[in-house]
Design an enzyme around this catalytic site. Structure first.
Site, short mmCIF file in Angstrom:
data_model
loop_
_atom_site.label_atom_id
_atom_site.label_comp_id
_atom_site.label_asym_id
_atom_site.label_seq_id
_atom_site.Cartn_x
_atom_site.Cartn_y
_atom_site.Cartn_z
N ASP A 274 2.02 46.84 12.92
CA ASP A 274 0.98 45.81 12.81
C ASP A 274 0.08 46.21 11.63
O ASP A 274 -0.31 47.37 11.48
CB ASP A 274 0.16 45.75 14.10
CG ASP A 274 -0.92 44.67 14.03
OD1 ASP A 274 -0.56 43.48 14.24
OD2 ASP A 274 -2.07 45.03 13.77
N LEU A 275 -0.26 45.22 10.75
CA LEU A 275 -1.09 45.50 9.58
C LEU A 275 -2.53 45.81 10.03
O LEU A 275 -3.07 45.13 10.91
CB LEU A 275 -1.08 44.31 8.62
CG LEU A 275 0.30 43.93 8.05
CD1 LEU A 275 0.18 42.74 7.11
CD2 LEU A 275 0.94 45.11 7.32
N ASP B 275 0.67 39.12 11.70
CA ASP B 275 0.86 40.25 10.82
C ASP B 275 1.66 41.35 11.50
O ASP B 275 1.53 42.53 11.17
CB ASP B 275 -0.50 40.78 10.34
CG ASP B 275 -1.40 41.20 11.50
OD1 ASP B 275 -1.01 40.89 12.67
OD2 ASP B 275 -2.43 41.81 11.28
#
Length: 670
Positions: free
Chosen positions: A531-532, A574
């Site tokens: 996950d960003l 994201d």
């Protein structure tokens, strides 16, 4: 219909004429056969008449020899007494060999001056009542002196002056003058004076003096001393000959004999039938001449049917009639068959014309349908491998009319190498009956070396007696556009529209396959969930456009960090998921490899992102953005759970990384 009936009647008339001609010919031939039979029967009966005439004449000559022998006896001896004559005659056994003969007599010439002496001499020999008869004076006397056998009838003839009867005298003179036996005309015998009168003849043979010449008639007249004679009853004589005739029956032959050359009733010597009228086809006339005397013989067949067997004639007629009827029946059958055939032919002609019309319409519709559908048609002769391709078939691949040869290889060699085996299998299964229709989708190389998707469909239209396919016809349809649309739909369904990475649906499918593979080969696989960390501030500050550019760049960095066989998917927002397959059977080694990939990804994300500003006022300007990722890693092998469970475990590992301050990697063993 009226014209057809008249035509049939004309043909039937020919059959009737043929029957009439056949019957006429049969009757004519049967009459000819009957006439031939009649002529043969007449010829056969003529032969019988010849043979019987010869037999009668032969009997006369045989008896003439007997008389000549007896005459020679007198000429060879000085005297022949009554006893010697008796012995001689009985030795001849005349009754056995000459039926109808009454005996053998000696007729002596007696000069008038010696008549009394002659009578006394004969009486002295044991004939006490001997005398000449008839009484009266004559220039010369001839008396029957001896006659054997001396029956009561023959005894009545002793002393009879045969020269006194003109009929007998004529025969005696003829015998005397010729030196040969002669026969009398029809007469009555002295022996029959007191009984039933019968027609008879007497044969005379001359006896000449012993030492006198008999070369001329005058010498024979001077030398004559008497005659031997033999009387015959004609009825007994002729009947004995008829009975002795081999192969004939007396009752079947009608014979009338006349003395002389005429056919007068008063001169009738013999008849074995009630009437003397002979007028049938078998009538035969013969003449027998014996030393100047003639007999006329008339023969007829009393029962002609015995001679004429007309069975063959009737059989000929019957066969002819039967054959004529058979020919008539065959002609009628042929006429009926021909008429029916012509009717059928007319109907077939009409049907063919209608079929041609319908076929033409069908071809028009078929051509319209094919051209309207823009399909190409192929016609494959499986035996010869010759194929016919329509113009449209060639146009689909970009070829002209003469660019493609009529061979099946022209089709096969243009199939994409990856599709050839699939097409071969489908075609073989159709030929073997495993498929009801042939239908295959494959790529074919065009003239410009590009490939088009083709839908090929066809059916076998001809098979051999053993069921082997001989001919197949089908169509090719260009489905390239449809395939492109299907690929687009497939892409939209399984890929993220922004990053072009597999979406959550495709991720689940590939994860499912990875689980199955791990169960099969026993190798560990890894699932990375990331996950960003700093994505939301970028979106809030600069808008979704830059956010989208960042996500696209993230996708590129992820794909460059893993193998081509591995899967990189956008899970949502994201969040991204990576599937690493076939690491190792050893768990520690597999964990090291998985961490190596995760580290590579982590390092790629530490690099800044240079993102262009999209508005016109900022054209040419870029911003630099730093965005790390929290990464969770799990290993799985022979996993019995679902894909969602694995994703959940990886997601938990990722949250552990975030909990440690983000930009971290957490490996969790399950």
């Amino acid at each position: 219909m009226v014209k057809s009936n008249l035509f049939v009647q004309k043909k039937t008339l020919k059959a009737w004429l043929t029957l009439a001609i056949g019957l006429l010919i049969s009757v004519g031939v049967s009459f000819y056969v009957k006439e031939h039979i009649r002529q043969n029967a007449v010829k056969h009966f003529s032969f019988i008449a010849d043979q019987l005439s010869f037999k009668i004449e032969e009997r006369l000559h045989e008896y003439a020899l007997v008389l000549k022998s007896a005459s020679s006896l007198f000429r060879a001896s000085d005297t022949i007494d009554r006893d010697e004559w008796n012995v001689y005659v009985h030795s001849l056994r005349l009754d056995n060999y000459f039926p109808g003969n009454l005996g053998l007599a000696y007729n002596q010439i007696i000069p008038p001056e010696k008549l009394t002496e002659h009578i006394e001499t004969i009486r002295a020999q044991g004939v006490p009542h001997y005398t000449l008869k008839p009484e009266g004076k004559r220039d010369v006397y001839t008396s029957i002196v001896y006659i054997e056998p001396l029956s009561p009838q023959n005894a009545n003839a002793l002393g009879y002056d045969t020269y006194s009867d003109p009929i007998r005298k004529a025969a005696m003179d003829r015998a005397r003058d010729s030196g040969e036996p002669a026969i009398t005309g029809k007469l009555e015998l002295v022996q029959d004076a007191f009984g039933q009168k019968q027609a008879a003849i007497i044969m005379y043979a001359p006896i000449y003096a012993k030492h006198l010449s008999t070369k001329t008639v005058e010498e024979r007249k001077r030398a004559i001393v008497g005659w031997t004679s033999g009387p015959y009853r004609m009825d007994s004589l002729i009947r004995s000959i008829l009975v002795q005739w081999e192969g004939s029956h007396e009752s079947a032959i009608k014979l009338c004999m006349f003395d002389g050359v005429g056919e007068h009733l008063e001169s009738l010597l013999f008849s074995n039938h009630d009437t003397t009228q002979i007028a049938s086809d078998f009538k035969q006339k013969r003449t027998i001449t014996f030393n100047g005397h003639h007999w006329t013989l008339l023969f007829d067949n009393i029962n002609p049917s015995l001679e004429m067997n007309t069975t063959l004639a009737w059989a000929t007629l019957s066969v002819g009639v039967v054959l004529s009827l058979l020919i008539f029946a065959v002609l009628l059958a042929v006429i009926n068959t021909q008429t029916n055939a012509e009717r059928i032919a007319e109907k077939l002609t009409s049907d063919i014309k209608e079929s041609k019309r319908l076929l033409k319409e069908s071809e028009f519709r078929w051509k319209f349908a094919i051209e309207g559908s823009r399909d190409g048609v192929w016609d494959w002769n499986i035996q010869t491998n010759v194929s016919y391709y329509t113009t449209r078939w060639k146009e689909i691949l970009g070829y002209g009319e003469n660019d493609i040869l009529p061979r099946h290889e022209e089709w096969e060699k243009r199939i994409h190498p990856e599709d050839r085996e699939k097409v071969r299998i489908i075609l073989a299964e159709y030929f073997e009956g495993k498929r009801t229709v042939y239908e295959a989708e494959f790529r074919m190389r065009c003239k410009d070396n590009q490939y088009k998707w083709i839908l090929s469909r066809g059916i076998v239209v001809e098979r051999s007696g053993e069921g082997n396919p001989l001919r197949m016809i089908g169509t090719h349809t260009d489905i390239s556009e449809r395939k492109m649309m299907e690929e687009e739909v497939h892409h939209l369904a399984f890929y993220d529209a922004l990053t072009q990475l597999p979406n959550r649906r495709l991720l689940h499918e590939r994860l499912k396959n990875a689980i199955s593979t791990s169960k099969r080969n026993g190798l560990y696989h890894a699932l990375i969930f990331l996950d960003l960390d700093n994505f939301k501030p970028l979106n809030d500050a600069n808008g979704h456009t830059l956010g989208d550019l960042l996500l696209i760049e993230v996708a590129q960095r992820l794909k460059s960090s893993v193998r081509e066989v591995d899967t990189v998917a956008r899970f949502g927002g994201d969040e991204f998921v990576v599937i690493i397959t076939d690491l190792s059977r050893d768990k520690i080694e597999a964990a090291e490899k998985a961490m190596g990939v995760a580290t590579k990804i982590h390092h790629a994300f530490t690099q800044p992102y240079i993102l262009p500003l999209g508005e016109e006022i900022f054209e040419g300007l870029e911003i630099e953005h730093h965005c790390t990722a929290s990464i969770g890693v799990i290993l799985f092998s022979d996993h019995e759970g679902s894909e969602d469970e694995l994703i959940k475990w990886a997601d938990n590992a990722m949250y552990q990384a975030k909990a440690k301050g983000r930009n971290q990697i957490v490996l969790e063993l399950v």
